[in-house]
Design a protein around this motif. Structure first.
Motif, short mmCIF file in Angstrom:
data_model
loop_
_atom_site.label_atom_id
_atom_site.label_comp_id
_atom_site.label_asym_id
_atom_site.label_seq_id
_atom_site.Cartn_x
_atom_site.Cartn_y
_atom_site.Cartn_z
N THR A 98 0.85 -1.18 0.00
CA THR A 98 0.00 0.00 0.00
C THR A 98 0.88 1.23 0.00
OG1 THR A 98 -1.85 1.14 1.10
CG2 THR A 98 -0.22 0.09 2.53
N SER A 99 0.44 2.25 -0.69
CA SER A 99 1.23 3.47 -0.81
C SER A 99 0.60 4.58 0.02
CB SER A 99 1.30 3.90 -2.28
OG SER A 99 2.00 5.11 -2.43
N LEU A 100 1.41 5.56 0.34
CA LEU A 100 0.94 6.69 1.13
C LEU A 100 0.63 7.86 0.22
CD1 LEU A 100 0.45 7.98 3.89
CD2 LEU A 100 2.88 8.53 3.99
N CYS A 101 -0.59 8.39 0.34
CA CYS A 101 -1.07 9.50 -0.48
C CYS A 101 -1.36 10.69 0.44
CB CYS A 101 -2.32 9.07 -1.24
SG CYS A 101 -3.13 10.37 -2.19
N HIS A 102 -1.26 11.90 -0.09
CA HIS A 102 -1.55 13.10 0.71
C HIS A 102 -2.96 13.07 1.26
CE1 HIS A 102 1.85 15.88 0.66
NE2 HIS A 102 2.16 15.39 -0.52
N THR A 103 -3.88 12.43 0.57
CA THR A 103 -5.26 12.35 1.07
C THR A 103 -5.30 11.66 2.42
OG1 THR A 103 -6.12 12.30 -1.19
CG2 THR A 103 -7.58 11.52 0.55
N ASP A 104 -4.47 10.64 2.60
CA ASP A 104 -4.43 9.94 3.89
C ASP A 104 -3.92 10.88 4.99
OD1 ASP A 104 -5.17 7.36 2.76
OD2 ASP A 104 -3.16 7.36 1.88
N ALA A 105 -2.97 11.74 4.64
CA ALA A 105 -2.39 12.65 5.63
C ALA A 105 -3.41 13.68 6.11
CB ALA A 105 -1.18 13.35 5.04
N THR A 106 -4.34 14.06 5.25
CA THR A 106 -5.31 15.07 5.64
C THR A 106 -6.23 14.55 6.74
OG1 THR A 106 -6.79 14.39 3.84
CG2 THR A 106 -5.30 16.22 3.41
N ILE B 110 -9.87 3.36 9.69
CA ILE B 110 -8.65 2.82 9.06
C ILE B 110 -8.55 3.45 7.68
CG2 ILE B 110 -7.48 0.78 8.15
CD1 ILE B 110 -8.89 -0.84 10.32
N VAL B 111 -7.52 4.27 7.47
CA VAL B 111 -7.39 4.96 6.19
C VAL B 111 -6.56 4.12 5.21
CG1 VAL B 111 -7.76 7.23 7.17
CG2 VAL B 111 -5.44 6.31 7.06
N GLY B 112 -6.05 4.75 4.17
CA GLY B 112 -5.32 4.05 3.12
C GLY B 112 -6.24 3.74 1.94
N HIS B 113 -5.76 4.04 0.72
CA HIS B 113 -6.63 3.81 -0.44
C HIS B 113 -5.86 3.57 -1.74
CE1 HIS B 113 -5.58 8.05 -0.62
NE2 HIS B 113 -5.92 8.05 -1.91
N GLU B 114 -4.56 3.27 -1.64
CA GLU B 114 -3.75 3.06 -2.84
C GLU B 114 -2.96 1.77 -2.63
OE1 GLU B 114 -1.99 6.66 -4.93
OE2 GLU B 114 -0.16 5.70 -4.20
N ALA B 115 -3.47 0.66 -3.12
CA ALA B 115 -2.89 -0.63 -2.73
C ALA B 115 -3.14 -1.71 -3.76
CB ALA B 115 -3.48 -1.06 -1.37
N ALA B 116 -2.52 -2.84 -3.51
CA ALA B 116 -2.75 -4.05 -4.31
C ALA B 116 -2.61 -5.25 -3.39
CB ALA B 116 -1.76 -4.14 -5.47
N GLY B 117 -3.32 -6.32 -3.70
CA GLY B 117 -3.27 -7.48 -2.83
C GLY B 117 -3.78 -8.74 -3.49
N ILE B 118 -4.14 -9.71 -2.65
CA ILE B 118 -4.57 -11.03 -3.11
C ILE B 118 -5.87 -11.39 -2.41
CG2 ILE B 118 -3.96 -13.48 -3.19
CD1 ILE B 118 -1.00 -12.60 -3.11
N VAL B 119 -6.82 -11.93 -3.16
CA VAL B 119 -8.10 -12.33 -2.58
C VAL B 119 -7.87 -13.48 -1.60
CG1 VAL B 119 -10.36 -13.35 -3.04
CG2 VAL B 119 -9.46 -11.56 -4.54
#
Length: 379
Positions: A44-52, A66-75
């Motif tokens: 997961t990556s950190l975006c300025h939106t999360d910092a706000t 729980i914030v965070g919105h830029e990610a990739a994963g596995i089902v």
């Protein structure tokens, strides 16, 4: 041992209240319900939106979250009535849903979806699942979701309309950027501004989104791309990615829009504001040429007072538009993954740091100090 149907305990970063640092805690993640998928987040990556969120600038946001919105994963597992995903699939969760049923999803004119109920402030949508409950608990308390995906958790539960399957050989530590930053900036230039070959462009704000807009302008064939930022340390990267020149407003003796207008003999064809503040929004609009100049608003600065417009600014032929997730419908994201694999654009150049998730606070420091473009956090 299978975890399907069971509660999973894992670590996540929780914002307990506005204005306070995130705390890494052990959380319980419930199994998915109908039309839901539980995902193991790999990167997961950190975006300025999360910092706000930490800066308590999102009006209406519920806590704890729980914030965070830029990610990739596995089902990890799927709930009832899920037909398009299976355990083991590589996926990218998307804060921009695509229900494929509402008037927006059925229109080719937008990538917006009616599932985003708060049209005034889309950042506060999807804080609970469809049944108005959370899948997260910590210390016996329910924890709100963020943008429907909450990727600052080792496991998260999302709706099947907030997810896309990608190629099995995709590099999750890079394509996670397609969940927000790259897709937004690149798409703003390609899909919304519709930058044309041989045109002149100005990009305000050279963070991850702005640099992605620079890549989009170059990909569209712009002949001149002027990057604008108050941090001159970003200029070398911007030029490497396609900017032909860069300006720091703090180094100029007159407003940057006046300088750009002089440099381009009347103004640029396209301006993209990726900073979001009223000052940069005005500068971006003012530096576009009369007759056909187009200004696209990309960035959002929560708490900002916005922009005051006068008819004269537009009746001379300028136009304004905005972008939501770069104009991409979710169906386009797997193709962007393929384009990255085929080296059509370079996501690697946007990643300046890779850290274990436990060093989330260090990632915030790097971002706040202007020392990073994108920091990838690995669970």
């Amino acid at each position: 041992m299978s975890t399907k149907g069971k509660v999973i305990k894992c670590k996540a970063a929780i914002a307990w209240e506005a204005g306070k640092p995130l705390c890494i805690e052990e959380v319980e993640v419930a199994p998915p319900k109908a039309h839901e998928i539980r995902i193991q987040i790999i990167a997961t990556s950190l975006c300025h939106t999360d910092a706000t969120v930490i800066d308590s600038k999102f009006e209406g946001l519920a806590f704890p979250v729980i914030v965070g919105h830029e990610a990739a994963g596995i089902v990890e597992s799927i709930g009832p009535e899920v037909t398009n995903f299976k355990p083991g699939d590589k996926v990218i969760p998307l804060y921009a849903p695509h229900c494929r049923k509402c008037k927006f999803c059925l229109s080719p004119l937008t990538n917006f979806c009616g599932k985003i109920s708060n049209l005034k402030n889309p950042a506060t949508h999807q804080q609970l699942m469809e049944d108005k409950t959370s899948r997260f608990t910590c210390k016996g308390k329910p924890i709100y979701h963020f943008l429907g995906i909450s990727t600052f958790s080792q496991y998260t539960v999302v709706s099947d309309i907030n997810l896309v399957k990608i190629d099995d050989d995709a590099n999750l530590e890079r394509v996670c950027l397609l969940g927000c930053g790259f897709s937004t900036g690149y798409g703003a230039a390609i899909n919304n501004a519709k930058v044309t070959p041989g045109s002149t462009c100005a990009v305000f704000g050279l963070g991850g989104v702005g640099l992605s807009a620079v890549i989009g302008c170059k990909m569209a064939g712009a002949s001149r791309i002027i990057g604008v930022d108050i941090n001159s340390e970003k200029f070398a990267k911007a030029k490497a990615l396609g900017a032909t020149e860069c300006l720091n407003p703090r180094d100029l003796h007159k407003p940057v829009q006046e300088v750009i207008t002089e440099l381009t003999k009347g103004g640029v064809d396209f301006a993209l504001d990726c900073a979001g503040g009223s000052e940069s929004m005005k500068a971006a609009l003012d530096c576009t040429t009369a007759g056909w100049g187009s200004c696209t608003f990309v960035g959002v600065a929560p708490g900002n007072k916005g922009l005051t417009l006068f008819p004269e600014t537009l009746i001379i032929g300028r136009t304004i538009n905005g972008t939501f997730f770069g104009g991409w419908k979710s169906d386009s994201i797997p193709k962007l993954v393929t384009d990255y694999k085929n080296k059509k654009f370079d996501l690697d150049a946007l990643v300046t740091h890779t850290l274990p998730f436990d060093k989330l606070s260090e990632a915030f420091d790097l971002m706040n100090q202007g020392k990073s473009i994108r920091t990838i956090l690995i669970f």
